[in-house]
Design an enzyme around this catalytic site. Sequence first.
Site, PDB file in Angstrom:
ATOM      1  N   ARG A 182       0.630  -1.186  -0.035  1.00 33.64           N
ATOM      2  CA  ARG A 182       0.078   0.033  -0.333  1.00 33.64           C
ATOM      3  C   ARG A 182       0.686   1.208  -0.224  1.00 33.64           C
ATOM      4  O   ARG A 182       1.088   1.866   1.105  1.00 33.64           O
ATOM      5  CB  ARG A 182      -1.387  -0.007   1.005  1.00 33.64           C
ATOM      6  CG  ARG A 182      -2.187   1.777   1.110  1.00 33.64           C
ATOM      7  CD  ARG A 182      -3.073   0.824   2.009  1.00 33.64           C
ATOM      8  NE  ARG A 182      -2.507   0.960   3.258  1.00 33.64           N
ATOM      9  CZ  ARG A 182      -3.318   1.094   4.266  1.00 33.64           C
ATOM     10  NH1 ARG A 182      -4.812   1.700   4.117  1.00 33.64           N
ATOM     11  NH2 ARG A 182      -3.444   0.729   6.021  1.00 33.64           N
ATOM     12  N   ASP A 476      -3.603   3.218  14.448  1.00 32.30           N
ATOM     13  CA  ASP A 476      -2.412   3.657  13.429  1.00 32.30           C
ATOM     14  C   ASP A 476      -3.212   5.151  13.282  1.00 32.30           C
ATOM     15  O   ASP A 476      -4.475   5.726  13.708  1.00 32.30           O
ATOM     16  CB  ASP A 476      -2.877   2.786  12.371  1.00 32.30           C
ATOM     17  CG  ASP A 476      -4.120   3.079  11.929  1.00 32.30           C
ATOM     18  OD1 ASP A 476      -4.730   3.590  11.697  1.00 32.30           O
ATOM     19  OD2 ASP A 476      -4.508   1.886  10.467  1.00 32.30           O
TER      20      ASP A 476
HETATM   21  C1  ACO Z   1      -6.756   1.403   9.633  1.00 31.01           C
HETATM   22  C2  ACO Z   1      -5.934   1.019   9.350  1.00 31.01           C
HETATM   23  O1  ACO Z   1      -5.077   1.279   8.077  1.00 31.01           O
HETATM   24  S1  ACO Z   1      -5.765  -1.029   9.443  1.00 31.01           S
HETATM   25  C3  ACO Z   1      -4.223  -1.273   8.549  1.00 31.01           C
HETATM   26  C4  ACO Z   1      -2.360  -0.295   9.689  1.00 31.01           C
HETATM   27  N1  ACO Z   1      -2.206  -1.034  10.404  1.00 31.01           N
HETATM   28  C5  ACO Z   1      -1.576  -2.017  11.182  1.00 31.01           C
HETATM   29  O2  ACO Z   1      -1.115  -2.604   9.920  1.00 31.01           O
HETATM   30  C6  ACO Z   1      -1.297  -2.184  12.071  1.00 31.01           C
HETATM   31  C7  ACO Z   1      -0.476  -3.938  12.326  1.00 31.01           C
HETATM   32  N2  ACO Z   1      -0.431  -4.092  13.323  1.00 31.01           N
HETATM   33  C8  ACO Z   1       0.242  -3.762  14.515  1.00 31.01           C
HETATM   34  O3  ACO Z   1       1.404  -2.793  13.604  1.00 31.01           O
HETATM   35  C9  ACO Z   1       1.152  -4.371  15.599  1.00 31.01           C
HETATM   36  O4  ACO Z   1       0.167  -5.726  15.799  1.00 31.01           O
HETATM   37  C10 ACO Z   1       0.613  -3.059  16.997  1.00 31.01           C
HETATM   38  C11 ACO Z   1       1.753  -2.134  16.666  1.00 31.01           C
HETATM   39  C12 ACO Z   1      -0.755  -2.586  16.900  1.00 31.01           C
HETATM   40  C13 ACO Z   1       1.442  -4.702  18.459  1.00 31.01           C
HETATM   41  O5  ACO Z   1       2.001  -4.980  17.677  1.00 31.01           O
HETATM   42  P1  ACO Z   1       3.843  -5.654  19.304  1.00 31.01           P
HETATM   43  O6  ACO Z   1       2.954  -4.623  20.244  1.00 31.01           O
HETATM   44  O7  ACO Z   1       4.702  -5.578  18.682  1.00 31.01           O
HETATM   45  O8  ACO Z   1       2.727  -7.064  19.388  1.00 31.01           O
HETATM   46  P2  ACO Z   1       3.052  -7.913  19.894  1.00 31.01           P
HETATM   47  O9  ACO Z   1       3.975  -8.178  20.945  1.00 31.01           O
HETATM   48  O10 ACO Z   1       1.467  -8.516  21.133  1.00 31.01           O
HETATM   49  O11 ACO Z   1       3.349  -8.479  19.321  1.00 31.01           O
HETATM   50  C14 ACO Z   1       3.329 -10.294  19.549  1.00 31.01           C
HETATM   51  C15 ACO Z   1       4.784 -10.419  17.870  1.00 31.01           C
HETATM   52  O12 ACO Z   1       3.717 -10.493  16.737  1.00 31.01           O
HETATM   53  C16 ACO Z   1       4.749  -9.575  15.951  1.00 31.01           C
HETATM   54  N3  ACO Z   1       3.139  -9.014  15.263  1.00 31.01           N
HETATM   55  C17 ACO Z   1       2.327  -8.211  15.995  1.00 31.01           C
HETATM   56  N4  ACO Z   1       1.687  -7.398  15.000  1.00 31.01           N
HETATM   57  C18 ACO Z   1       2.153  -7.676  13.434  1.00 31.01           C
HETATM   58  C19 ACO Z   1       1.722  -7.970  12.646  1.00 31.01           C
HETATM   59  N5  ACO Z   1       0.702  -7.190  11.899  1.00 31.01           N
HETATM   60  N6  ACO Z   1       2.347  -7.996  11.792  1.00 31.01           N
HETATM   61  C20 ACO Z   1       3.640  -8.723  11.854  1.00 31.01           C
HETATM   62  N7  ACO Z   1       3.783  -9.263  12.832  1.00 31.01           N
HETATM   63  C21 ACO Z   1       3.444  -8.711  14.270  1.00 31.01           C
HETATM   64  C22 ACO Z   1       4.910  -8.746  16.611  1.00 31.01           C
HETATM   65  O13 ACO Z   1       6.516  -8.264  16.273  1.00 31.01           O
HETATM   66  C23 ACO Z   1       5.497 -10.092  17.709  1.00 31.01           C
HETATM   67  O14 ACO Z   1       6.730 -10.146  16.748  1.00 31.01           O
HETATM   68  P3  ACO Z   1       7.713 -10.975  17.454  1.00 31.01           P
HETATM   69  O15 ACO Z   1       7.008 -12.477  19.126  1.00 31.01           O
HETATM   70  O16 ACO Z   1       8.345 -12.649  16.585  1.00 31.01           O
HETATM   71  O17 ACO Z   1       8.273 -10.593  18.705  1.00 31.01           O
HETATM   72  O1  LIG Z   2      -7.151   1.414   6.125  1.00 29.19           O
HETATM   73  C1  LIG Z   2      -7.773   1.059   6.527  1.00 29.19           C
HETATM   74  C2  LIG Z   2      -8.643   1.434   7.222  1.00 29.19           C
HETATM   75  O2  LIG Z   2      -9.653   0.842   8.401  1.00 29.19           O
HETATM   76  O3  LIG Z   2      -8.714   3.170   7.118  1.00 29.19           O
HETATM   77 MG    MG Z   3      -6.937   3.331   5.914  1.00 29.96          MG
END
Ligand code: ACO
Ligand SMILES: O=CC(=O)O
Ligand code: MG
Length: 579
Positions: A182, A476
Amino acid sequence: MGSVGAYGYPAAAVSNKYGYDVPEGVEIRGRFDEEFAKILSKDALQFVAELQREFRDQVKYAMECRKEAKRRYNDGAVPGFDPATRFIRDGDWVCAAVPPAVADRKVEITGPVERKMIINALNSGAKVFMADFEDALSPSWENLMRGQVNLKEAVDGTISFHDKARNRVYKLNDQTAKLFVRPRGWHLPEAHILIDGEPATGCFVDFGLYFYHNYATFRRRQGQGFGPFFYLPKMEHSREAKIWNGVFERAEKKAGIENGSIRATVLIETLPAVFQMDEILYELRDHSVGLNCGRWDYIFSYVKTFQAHSDCLLPDRVQVGMTQHFMKSYSDRLIWTCHRRGVHAMGGMAAQIPIKDDKLANEAAMELVKKDKLREVRAGHDGTWAAHPGLIQICMDVFNNNMNMGNANANAKAANQIESMKREDAANLTEEDLLQRPRGVRSMEGLRLNTRVGIQYLAAWLGGAGSVPLYNLMEDAATAEISRVQNWQWLKYGVELDGDGLGVRVTKELFGRVVEEELDRILTEVGKRNFNTGFYKQASNIFTRQCTSPTLDDFLTLDAYNHIVQLHPIHNKGVISRI
Ligand SMILES: CC(=O)SCCNC(=O)CCNC(=O)[C@H](O)C(C)(C)COP(=O)(O)OP(=O)(O)OC[C@H]1O[C@@H](n2cnc3c(N)ncnc32)[C@H](O)[C@@H]1OP(=O)(O)O
Ligand SMILES: O=CC(=O)O
Ligand SMILES: [Mg+2]
C-alpha cells in the site's frame, strides 16, 4: 530526532559521504546510505521521475477538485451519486478475471514495512500480507527506504532478521502470504526527493521504487504470472483511480509485461468515494482485484466531509461501529457492487489485538473480533483484515466455517463468495442510508480518550512508529484521525457531553484542562524517563493546535510530516546543491 530540518527549512549540516547517482532533474536530500543507494539506483529514479512528469498535472488537478468538493460540502452540499456517470452504474460490465494467485483472500494481515514484522506477517498463515507505507507507517526517510530494502529482500525470499537480545533468527517459511503493497495517499509529498525542483508525490516514490525492483521476481515467485499487487488508499473520486490506471499502464509498458498484470484493491475509506464505487472499479477494470471497507478512515472522512454541518455530529468514537446504519449500508453496498463486477469485497480491520496479561479481557476481545468477522462473512465479504498474527486463526476459522453457508448452490470450500453472495437487496440502498448520522451519546471519557490516544499516537509517529498498541487496541493514522477530528468537531460546535448526565459543554478552556490532565496521566502510565525522552510535549502541541484550529486541517500527518523531515545537503553526483 536530532537535527530535524523542517520541510522547506534549511538543511542539517550533515553531508552525504558518497552521494546518490541521480538522473537529470532529480535531487536526493535524504541521508546517504549504501543500502538505500541500491534502491535509489539511477534507473529506478528515472522511472519515478517519468511517473512524476507524466502524471503530476493530473494529480494537481485531482487535489484541486478535492478542494472544490470541500468548498461545496462546506456550503451545505452533501455527497451523492453523480448523474453524469449513471451509465457506468447501470452498465452491464465486469472487471477482468481474478488472478488465480489471489482468488482466496479470506484473511489478510497488515503491518508496516518493518523487517521483523514483514517476516512475521508473511509467515503468519494469512493468505495475504498488506505491507503498509500508509496508515501504519511514519513516513520518515529511514522508514521508507528501509522499507523498500526489506520488501526487495522479501520478494527475493532472502529476508532475515537476527534479534540479538533474544538470540532469535527470523526467516521466511516455505509457504508465505501473498504480498500486496500500500503506497501513501495522493496528498503526501516526499520532501527528500525533488523532481524538477518539487517534492515528489509520495506514492510515486513508494510505487515506482517497489515496482521497478520487484515486478519480475514477484510475478515469477508469487503472482503466478500476475502482479505485483497493490492496495490503493484514501481516494475520493474515480478521477484519482483513473490516474492510478494510467500509472499501471505506464509501468506495464516500461516493464514489457501484459496490460492487466498489475492488480489493485481500492480502499473505500472516504465518504465521497462510496458514491463512486462503480466508477472507481470501471476506471481500474483491467487492473482491479476489488474494494475494501477501510472503516477507520471512512469514519474520519464522515466528520471531515461534514465539518460545516452542525447536524452531523458524532457520538463517542467507541460507539461508531459497523452496525451503525450508515456503516452497514456502506459495507452492504460495497459487497453488492464488487460481486456484480466480479471482484472481491474485502472487509476491514477490527481494532482489537491480543491482551497478554489478562485472560478474561483477552477472551472478551477475541469474542469481539469473532463477532465482527462473523458479521462480515455472513454479509458476503470475501475476506477480512487482521492487525496481529495472534488473530489469524480466529479470523480464518470464522471465514472457513461460514463462507457460502446457507446457500445450497454454493461450494462451502470455495475460495470466495463472489458468485454466490450477490446481495441484490443492497442495490436499493439510498443516499440517505449511506449518510445517516450515527446514533449515540458523547461523554467526558470520550473526549479524554480521544485526547490521550491522539497525543500518544502522534508521539509514537514522531518517534518513527506508525502503528502502536494503546489500551489494548491497534492505533494507526486512521484511528488517530478520528480522535483528532472528533475533538475538533465537538469544540467547534461546543457540543454538550450528554452521555454522563453532567451536561458539560466542550469549550477551549475545558479542552485545555483535559489536555493537561491527560498529559499527566500519560506521564504516570509511561513513566518519567519515557515521557522525557519521547515526543509527548511536541505531540501535545501539534494535536492541541489541530483540535482548536478555526479551520480543520485536511490531515493530521501533513502538518506532523514537517517535524520528521530530515534534509541533508545535496551531494548527488552531477548535481549542484541548491540549498
Ligand atoms: C486502519 C488501518 O489502516 S489498519 C492497517 C494499518 N494498521 C496496521 O497494519 C497495524 C498492524 N499491527 C501492528 O502494527 C501491531 O500489531 C501493533 C503495533 C498494533 C502491536 O504490535 P506489538 O506491540 O509488537 O504486538 P505484540 O507484542 O503482541 O507482538 C507479538 C509478535 O507479533 C508480531 N506482530 C504484531 N503485529 C504484527 C503484524 N501486524 N504483522 C506482523 N507481525 C506482527 C510482533 O512483531 C511480535 O513478534 P515477535 O514475537 O517475533 O517479537
Ligand atoms: O485503511 C484502513 C482504514 O480502516 O482506514
Ligand atoms: Mg485507511
